[in-house]
Motif scaffolding. Structure first.
Motif, PDB file in Angstrom:
ATOM      1  N   MET A   1       0.830  -1.176   0.000  1.00  0.00           N
ATOM      2  CA  MET A   1       0.000   0.000   0.000  1.00  0.00           C
ATOM      3  C   MET A   1       0.884   1.252   0.000  1.00  0.00           C
ATOM      4  N   ASP A   2       1.879   1.256   0.877  1.00  0.00           N
ATOM      5  CA  ASP A   2       2.770   2.416   0.953  1.00  0.00           C
ATOM      6  C   ASP A   2       3.496   2.646  -0.366  1.00  0.00           C
ATOM      7  N   GLN A   3       3.939   1.571  -0.996  1.00  0.00           N
ATOM      8  CA  GLN A   3       4.660   1.707  -2.266  1.00  0.00           C
ATOM      9  C   GLN A   3       3.735   2.219  -3.370  1.00  0.00           C
ATOM     10  N   ALA A   4       2.513   1.723  -3.403  1.00  0.00           N
ATOM     11  CA  ALA A   4       1.552   2.195  -4.403  1.00  0.00           C
ATOM     12  C   ALA A   4       1.271   3.675  -4.213  1.00  0.00           C
ATOM     13  N   LEU A   5       1.186   4.096  -2.966  1.00  0.00           N
ATOM     14  CA  LEU A   5       0.978   5.506  -2.663  1.00  0.00           C
ATOM     15  C   LEU A   5       2.195   6.323  -3.080  1.00  0.00           C
ATOM     16  N   LYS A   6       3.377   5.840  -2.743  1.00  0.00           N
ATOM     17  CA  LYS A   6       4.617   6.538  -3.104  1.00  0.00           C
ATOM     18  C   LYS A   6       4.782   6.615  -4.625  1.00  0.00           C
ATOM     19  N   ASP A   7       4.389   5.543  -5.312  1.00  0.00           N
ATOM     20  CA  ASP A   7       4.507   5.509  -6.774  1.00  0.00           C
ATOM     21  C   ASP A   7       3.453   6.355  -7.476  1.00  0.00           C
ATOM     22  N   GLY A   8       2.448   6.811  -6.726  1.00  0.00           N
ATOM     23  CA  GLY A   8       1.432   7.677  -7.317  1.00  0.00           C
ATOM     24  C   GLY A   8       0.334   6.932  -8.064  1.00  0.00           C
ATOM     25  N   VAL A   9       0.172   5.634  -7.812  1.00  0.00           N
ATOM     26  CA  VAL A   9      -0.901   4.899  -8.499  1.00  0.00           C
ATOM     27  C   VAL A   9      -2.187   4.869  -7.677  1.00  0.00           C
ATOM     28  N   ILE A  10      -2.120   5.271  -6.409  1.00  0.00           N
ATOM     29  CA  ILE A  10      -3.311   5.508  -5.607  1.00  0.00           C
ATOM     30  C   ILE A  10      -3.122   6.849  -4.910  1.00  0.00           C
ATOM     31  N   THR A  11      -4.208   7.435  -4.471  1.00  0.00           N
ATOM     32  CA  THR A  11      -4.131   8.732  -3.804  1.00  0.00           C
ATOM     33  C   THR A  11      -4.260   8.557  -2.296  1.00  0.00           C
ATOM     34  N   PRO A  12      -3.803   9.544  -1.541  1.00  0.00           N
ATOM     35  CA  PRO A  12      -3.956   9.454  -0.086  1.00  0.00           C
ATOM     36  C   PRO A  12      -5.420   9.277   0.329  1.00  0.00           C
ATOM     37  N   ALA A  13      -6.315   9.889  -0.404  1.00  0.00           N
ATOM     38  CA  ALA A  13      -7.742   9.793  -0.072  1.00  0.00           C
ATOM     39  C   ALA A  13      -8.314   8.402  -0.300  1.00  0.00           C
ATOM     40  N   SER A  14      -7.647   7.583  -1.107  1.00  0.00           N
ATOM     41  CA  SER A  14      -8.191   6.257  -1.420  1.00  0.00           C
ATOM     42  C   SER A  14      -7.549   5.129  -0.611  1.00  0.00           C
ATOM     43  N   VAL A  15      -6.623   5.434   0.264  1.00  0.00           N
ATOM     44  CA  VAL A  15      -5.894   4.408   1.011  1.00  0.00           C
ATOM     45  C   VAL A  15      -6.835   3.538   1.839  1.00  0.00           C
ATOM     46  N   GLU A  16      -7.720   4.167   2.607  1.00  0.00           N
ATOM     47  CA  GLU A  16      -8.632   3.391   3.454  1.00  0.00           C
ATOM     48  C   GLU A  16      -9.538   2.505   2.619  1.00  0.00           C
ATOM     49  N   TYR A  17      -9.987   3.016   1.486  1.00  0.00           N
ATOM     50  CA  TYR A  17     -10.810   2.210   0.579  1.00  0.00           C
ATOM     51  C   TYR A  17     -10.040   0.969   0.130  1.00  0.00           C
ATOM     52  N   HIS A  18      -8.815   1.148  -0.307  1.00  0.00           N
ATOM     53  CA  HIS A  18      -8.008   0.023  -0.777  1.00  0.00           C
ATOM     54  C   HIS A  18      -7.706  -0.960   0.349  1.00  0.00           C
ATOM     55  N   LYS A  19      -7.457  -0.445   1.550  1.00  0.00           N
ATOM     56  CA  LYS A  19      -7.221  -1.338   2.692  1.00  0.00           C
ATOM     57  C   LYS A  19      -8.453  -2.201   2.957  1.00  0.00           C
ATOM     58  N   THR A  20      -9.621  -1.583   2.921  1.00  0.00           N
ATOM     59  CA  THR A  20     -10.869  -2.319   3.140  1.00  0.00           C
ATOM     60  C   THR A  20     -11.058  -3.383   2.069  1.00  0.00           C
ATOM     61  N   CYS A  21     -10.795  -3.042   0.841  1.00  0.00           N
ATOM     62  CA  CYS A  21     -10.933  -4.010  -0.256  1.00  0.00           C
ATOM     63  C   CYS A  21      -9.945  -5.168  -0.099  1.00  0.00           C
ATOM     64  N   CYS A  22      -8.746  -4.872   0.352  1.00  0.00           N
ATOM     65  CA  CYS A  22      -7.727  -5.915   0.508  1.00  0.00           C
ATOM     66  C   CYS A  22      -8.107  -6.922   1.602  1.00  0.00           C
ATOM     67  N   ARG A  23      -8.940  -6.520   2.531  1.00  0.00           N
ATOM     68  CA  ARG A  23      -9.359  -7.418   3.615  1.00  0.00           C
ATOM     69  C   ARG A  23     -10.403  -8.436   3.148  1.00  0.00           C
ATOM     70  N   GLN A  24     -10.998  -8.191   2.002  1.00  0.00           N
ATOM     71  CA  GLN A  24     -12.004  -9.114   1.483  1.00  0.00           C
ATOM     72  C   GLN A  24     -11.327 -10.325   0.851  1.00  0.00           C
ATOM     73  N   GLU A  25     -12.088 -11.368   0.663  1.00  0.00           N
ATOM     74  CA  GLU A  25     -11.539 -12.582   0.072  1.00  0.00           C
ATOM     75  C   GLU A  25     -10.927 -12.265  -1.290  1.00  0.00           C
TER      76      GLU A  25
END
Length: 84
Positions: A1-25
């Motif tokens: 997640m941190d690397q994707a954020l650093k690389d600019g492929v996700i935004t700071p505002a979308s981090v929690e969304y992506h974390k929630t999605c990653c917790r799903q099967e």
């Protein structure tokens, strides 16, 4: 997640969304596939980290546009960046 954020492929505002999605099967697998194919949407993450302008101290075009939108002078903008 941190690397994707650093690389600019996700935004700071979308981090929690992506974390929630990653917790799903199979969410982590889907996320990994996504970041491999995702376009770089942010060229410079420093613009979101409260860092002052680098180099000659001049504002870039985005910062100048922000000054106009906020109704502040360039000097006021620069000093607010230093305070963070």
């Amino acid at each position: 997640m941190d690397q994707a954020l650093k690389d600019g492929v996700i935004t700071p505002a979308s981090v929690e969304y992506h974390k929630t999605c990653c917790r799903q099967e199979k969410g982590l697998e889907v996320f990994k596939q996504y970041i491999q194919q995702a376009p770089k949407i942010l060229a410079d993450m420093n613009q979101f980290q409260g860092k002052p302008p680098e180099g000659n101290g001049e504002l870039n075009s985005e910062d100048k546009a922000a000054c106009q939108l906020l109704g502040v002078t360039e000097d006021e903008f620069k000093s607010s960046q230093k305070e963070q």
